[in-house]
Design a protein around this motif. Structure first.
Motif, PDB file in Angstrom:
ATOM      1  N   THR A  73       0.816  -1.217   0.000  1.00  0.00           N
ATOM      2  CA  THR A  73       0.000   0.000   0.000  1.00  0.00           C
ATOM      3  C   THR A  73       0.853   1.272   0.000  1.00  0.00           C
ATOM      4  O   THR A  73       0.323   2.351  -0.217  1.00  0.00           O
ATOM      5  N   ASP A  74       2.158   1.128   0.254  1.00  0.00           N
ATOM      6  CA  ASP A  74       3.072   2.280   0.370  1.00  0.00           C
ATOM      7  C   ASP A  74       2.409   3.375   1.212  1.00  0.00           C
ATOM      8  O   ASP A  74       2.218   4.502   0.769  1.00  0.00           O
ATOM      9  N   ASN A  75       2.052   2.983   2.445  1.00  0.00           N
ATOM     10  CA  ASN A  75       1.204   3.832   3.284  1.00  0.00           C
ATOM     11  C   ASN A  75       1.949   4.859   4.128  1.00  0.00           C
ATOM     12  O   ASN A  75       1.396   5.426   5.066  1.00  0.00           O
ATOM     13  N   GLY A  76       3.220   5.072   3.819  1.00  0.00           N
ATOM     14  CA  GLY A  76       3.958   6.131   4.503  1.00  0.00           C
ATOM     15  C   GLY A  76       4.626   5.695   5.800  1.00  0.00           C
ATOM     16  O   GLY A  76       5.260   6.513   6.472  1.00  0.00           O
ATOM     17  N   GLU A  77       4.524   4.400   6.154  1.00  0.00           N
ATOM     18  CA  GLU A  77       5.168   3.969   7.401  1.00  0.00           C
ATOM     19  C   GLU A  77       6.683   3.818   7.228  1.00  0.00           C
ATOM     20  O   GLU A  77       7.434   3.833   8.191  1.00  0.00           O
ATOM     21  N   LEU A  78       7.121   3.648   5.957  1.00  0.00           N
ATOM     22  CA  LEU A  78       8.565   3.521   5.713  1.00  0.00           C
ATOM     23  C   LEU A  78       9.137   4.873   5.313  1.00  0.00           C
ATOM     24  O   LEU A  78       8.496   5.644   4.620  1.00  0.00           O
ATOM     25  N   HIS A  79      10.338   5.150   5.755  1.00  0.00           N
ATOM     26  CA  HIS A  79      11.053   6.292   5.193  1.00  0.00           C
ATOM     27  C   HIS A  79      12.550   5.999   5.227  1.00  0.00           C
ATOM     28  O   HIS A  79      12.988   5.021   5.850  1.00  0.00           O
ATOM     29  N   LEU A  80      13.291   6.836   4.523  1.00  0.00           N
ATOM     30  CA  LEU A  80      14.738   6.639   4.493  1.00  0.00           C
ATOM     31  C   LEU A  80      15.432   7.725   5.303  1.00  0.00           C
ATOM     32  O   LEU A  80      14.974   8.869   5.341  1.00  0.00           O
ATOM     33  N   VAL A  81      16.518   7.330   5.938  1.00  0.00           N
ATOM     34  CA  VAL A  81      17.418   8.315   6.527  1.00  0.00           C
ATOM     35  C   VAL A  81      18.757   8.163   5.800  1.00  0.00           C
ATOM     36  O   VAL A  81      19.028   7.120   5.201  1.00  0.00           O
ATOM     37  N   TYR A  82      19.545   9.229   5.834  1.00  0.00           N
ATOM     38  CA  TYR A  82      20.807   9.235   5.083  1.00  0.00           C
ATOM     39  C   TYR A  82      21.943   9.540   6.051  1.00  0.00           C
ATOM     40  O   TYR A  82      21.884  10.514   6.791  1.00  0.00           O
ATOM     41  N   GLN A  83      22.952   8.660   6.036  1.00  0.00           N
ATOM     42  CA  GLN A  83      24.107   8.894   6.906  1.00  0.00           C
ATOM     43  C   GLN A  83      25.312   9.295   6.063  1.00  0.00           C
ATOM     44  O   GLN A  83      25.696   8.573   5.133  1.00  0.00           O
TER      45      GLN A  83
ATOM     46  N   THR B  22      40.124  14.645   4.931  1.00  0.00           N
ATOM     47  CA  THR B  22      39.578  16.011   5.007  1.00  0.00           C
ATOM     48  C   THR B  22      38.258  16.074   5.784  1.00  0.00           C
ATOM     49  O   THR B  22      37.820  17.146   6.163  1.00  0.00           O
ATOM     50  N   CYS B  23      37.622  14.928   5.971  1.00  0.00           N
ATOM     51  CA  CYS B  23      36.286  14.838   6.601  1.00  0.00           C
ATOM     52  C   CYS B  23      35.195  15.519   5.771  1.00  0.00           C
ATOM     53  O   CYS B  23      34.093  15.774   6.274  1.00  0.00           O
ATOM     54  N   ALA B  24      35.489  15.821   4.494  1.00  0.00           N
ATOM     55  CA  ALA B  24      34.453  16.393   3.618  1.00  0.00           C
ATOM     56  C   ALA B  24      33.494  15.288   3.198  1.00  0.00           C
ATOM     57  O   ALA B  24      33.935  14.163   2.899  1.00  0.00           O
ATOM     58  N   PRO B  25      32.180  15.558   3.190  1.00  0.00           N
ATOM     59  CA  PRO B  25      31.232  14.515   2.781  1.00  0.00           C
ATOM     60  C   PRO B  25      31.388  14.145   1.307  1.00  0.00           C
ATOM     61  O   PRO B  25      31.478  15.026   0.456  1.00  0.00           O
ATOM     62  N   VAL B  26      31.444  12.840   1.030  1.00  0.00           N
ATOM     63  CA  VAL B  26      31.565  12.392  -0.359  1.00  0.00           C
ATOM     64  C   VAL B  26      30.281  11.709  -0.822  1.00  0.00           C
ATOM     65  O   VAL B  26      30.046  11.537  -2.005  1.00  0.00           O
ATOM     66  N   GLY B  27      29.457  11.309   0.130  1.00  0.00           N
ATOM     67  CA  GLY B  27      28.207  10.638  -0.214  1.00  0.00           C
ATOM     68  C   GLY B  27      27.447  10.310   1.053  1.00  0.00           C
ATOM     69  O   GLY B  27      27.782  10.811   2.137  1.00  0.00           O
ATOM     70  N   ALA B  28      26.417   9.464   0.911  1.00  0.00           N
ATOM     71  CA  ALA B  28      25.621   9.086   2.078  1.00  0.00           C
ATOM     72  C   ALA B  28      25.050   7.699   1.852  1.00  0.00           C
ATOM     73  O   ALA B  28      24.816   7.297   0.712  1.00  0.00           O
ATOM     74  N   GLU B  29      24.840   6.974   2.940  1.00  0.00           N
ATOM     75  CA  GLU B  29      24.176   5.674   2.833  1.00  0.00           C
ATOM     76  C   GLU B  29      22.701   5.842   3.191  1.00  0.00           C
ATOM     77  O   GLU B  29      22.368   6.472   4.198  1.00  0.00           O
ATOM     78  N   ALA B  30      21.828   5.291   2.343  1.00  0.00           N
ATOM     79  CA  ALA B  30      20.388   5.310   2.619  1.00  0.00           C
ATOM     80  C   ALA B  30      20.058   4.130   3.530  1.00  0.00           C
ATOM     81  O   ALA B  30      20.411   2.987   3.235  1.00  0.00           O
TER      82      ALA B  30
ATOM     83  N   ASN C 240      13.541  -2.668  -3.665  1.00  0.00           N
ATOM     84  CA  ASN C 240      13.078  -1.817  -4.771  1.00  0.00           C
ATOM     85  C   ASN C 240      12.482  -0.519  -4.254  1.00  0.00           C
ATOM     86  O   ASN C 240      12.672   0.539  -4.849  1.00  0.00           O
ATOM     87  N   TRP C 241      11.761  -0.614  -3.153  1.00  0.00           N
ATOM     88  CA  TRP C 241      11.187   0.614  -2.558  1.00  0.00           C
ATOM     89  C   TRP C 241      12.316   1.572  -2.162  1.00  0.00           C
ATOM     90  O   TRP C 241      12.262   2.767  -2.449  1.00  0.00           O
ATOM     91  N   VAL C 242      13.358   1.004  -1.533  1.00  0.00           N
ATOM     92  CA  VAL C 242      14.492   1.825  -1.089  1.00  0.00           C
ATOM     93  C   VAL C 242      15.197   2.439  -2.304  1.00  0.00           C
ATOM     94  O   VAL C 242      15.501   3.643  -2.318  1.00  0.00           O
ATOM     95  N   LEU C 243      15.400   1.607  -3.321  1.00  0.00           N
ATOM     96  CA  LEU C 243      16.079   2.085  -4.530  1.00  0.00           C
ATOM     97  C   LEU C 243      15.316   3.260  -5.157  1.00  0.00           C
ATOM     98  O   LEU C 243      15.899   4.311  -5.453  1.00  0.00           O
ATOM     99  N   HIS C 244      13.995   3.086  -5.341  1.00  0.00           N
ATOM    100  CA  HIS C 244      13.182   4.148  -5.938  1.00  0.00           C
ATOM    101  C   HIS C 244      13.218   5.422  -5.115  1.00  0.00           C
ATOM    102  O   HIS C 244      13.382   6.514  -5.636  1.00  0.00           O
ATOM    103  N   THR C 245      13.056   5.251  -3.798  1.00  0.00           N
ATOM    104  CA  THR C 245      12.984   6.417  -2.926  1.00  0.00           C
ATOM    105  C   THR C 245      14.324   7.159  -2.914  1.00  0.00           C
ATOM    106  O   THR C 245      14.364   8.390  -2.996  1.00  0.00           O
ATOM    107  N   ALA C 246      15.417   6.406  -2.840  1.00  0.00           N
ATOM    108  CA  ALA C 246      16.736   7.039  -2.795  1.00  0.00           C
ATOM    109  C   ALA C 246      17.051   7.741  -4.114  1.00  0.00           C
ATOM    110  O   ALA C 246      17.596   8.852  -4.125  1.00  0.00           O
TER     111      ALA C 246
END
Ligand code: C2E
Ligand code: MG
Ligand code: MG
Length: 276
Positions: A35-45, A52-60, A92-98
């Motif tokens: 149902t993709d009812n909004g209970e899932l979400h992604l966070v990015y680290q 240098t500690c400069a951000p190069v990317g993030a993990e979903a 697949n949900w994670v892939l699409h959302t990211a």
């Protein structure tokens, strides 16, 4: 066996409860994905450059907030999903959302050269449709493949290493990069590294946590040197203290991920949600 020689199944109340809980979790997750009812979400680290500690990317990283229950840890529900076909839907949900989030960042002019890494289960990487799914998702969102890394998380043995290797090869030829996650704890062994075409190794956080012990320091050095011999970058996960960071720098880690340099957080700016 019983005195009559028949097998006796030990079905304790505890086992019964565990099975029931797992089934309940699986059904609830199936409903959420259908149902993709909004209970899932992604966070990015953030993942940062070790020097240098400069951000190069993030993990979903996926989060599930169950109404009336609260947050459910991915360590709990991802293994349940992996026991069924649900892991394919979840990945697949994670892939699409990211990828949609990448498009939002690109449109906002804040993406630059940075990338997002998504976790893909070993079961998924062995399926033939993974290549068109990943490339199709990127093309649909108009996001370049260099902005995506797939992390192969191997809690269970790869069903078909050759098929996984050929799928990963196709993804890499298209410009998507491949990382091996939790190296040193999962099933990915040195033998796999000969077969699997990869760009990056991620050292599991359990090694980083104990970095002050001399044994783990030797192991981390070994993993970093292995990565460099193979010509790939090495990211250390679970970096929580300045001591960890300094030790990892000295050992030659390329990238750092952990609470010290950034906790997993919701995306800013937020993705534009379709109107109901
Ligand atoms: P992982 O892919 O190795 O992700 C890293 C985990 O370490 C994340 O836990 C992250 O929140 C945690 N972490 C990051 N920095 C630190 C630190 O400094 N200290 C400590 N103690 N922990 C840190 P999380 O989000 O609970 O995810 C756990 C695992 O669940 C992931 O491990 C991954 O295997 C799986 N997972 C999470 N999201 C997904 C997903 O979207 N798809 C799939 N297939 N698996 C996922
Ligand atoms: Mg990961
Ligand atoms: Mg990991």
């Amino acid at each position: 066996k019983s005195p009559a020689g028949e097998p006796i199944e030990l079905f304790t109340p505890q086992l019964h409860k565990e099975l029931r809980d797992r089934l309940e979790l699986e059904q609830a997750l199936r409903h959420v994905l259908e149902t993709d009812n909004g209970e899932l979400h992604l966070v990015y680290q953030p993942v940062v450059d070790a020097v240098t500690c400069a951000p190069v990317g993030a993990e979903a990283l996926v989060r599930w907030n169950r109404p009336g229950i609260g947050p459910v840890s991915p360590d709990l529900f991802v293994p349940v999903a992996e026991r069924s076909e649900l892991i394919i839907e979840l990945d697949n949900w994670v892939l699409h959302t990211a990828v949609r989030q990448l498009a939002v960042w690109a449109a906002a002019g804040v993406l630059g050269d940075r990338w997002v890494a998504v976790n893909l289960s070993g079961a998924h990487v062995c399926r033939p449709e993974i290549v068109p799914q990943v490339l199709g998702t990127l093309a649909e969102a108009g996001v370049g493949p260099r902005h995506l890394i797939v992390e192969l998380t191997e809690r269970e043995l790869l069903a078909d290493v050759e098929l996984a290797a050929s799928n990963l090869k196709m993804l890499r030829e298209a410009g998507v990069r491949v990382a091996i996650d939790d190296f040193g704890t999962g099933f990915t062994s040195l033998t796999h590294l000969r077969w699997l075409p990869i760009d990056k190794l991620k050292i599991d956080k359990s090694f980083v946590t104990n970095l002050t012990g001399s044994n783990d320091q030797s192991l981390v050095r070994l993993v970093i040197e292995t990565g460099h011999v193979l010509g790939v970058e090495v990211t250390a996960e679970g970096v929580e203290t300045v001591e960890h960071l300094e030790a990892l720098r000295a050992l030659g880690a390329d990238q750092i991920q952990g609470y010290l340099t950034g906790r997993p957080e919701a995306a800013v700016p937020r993705p534009v949600l379709p109107s109901p």
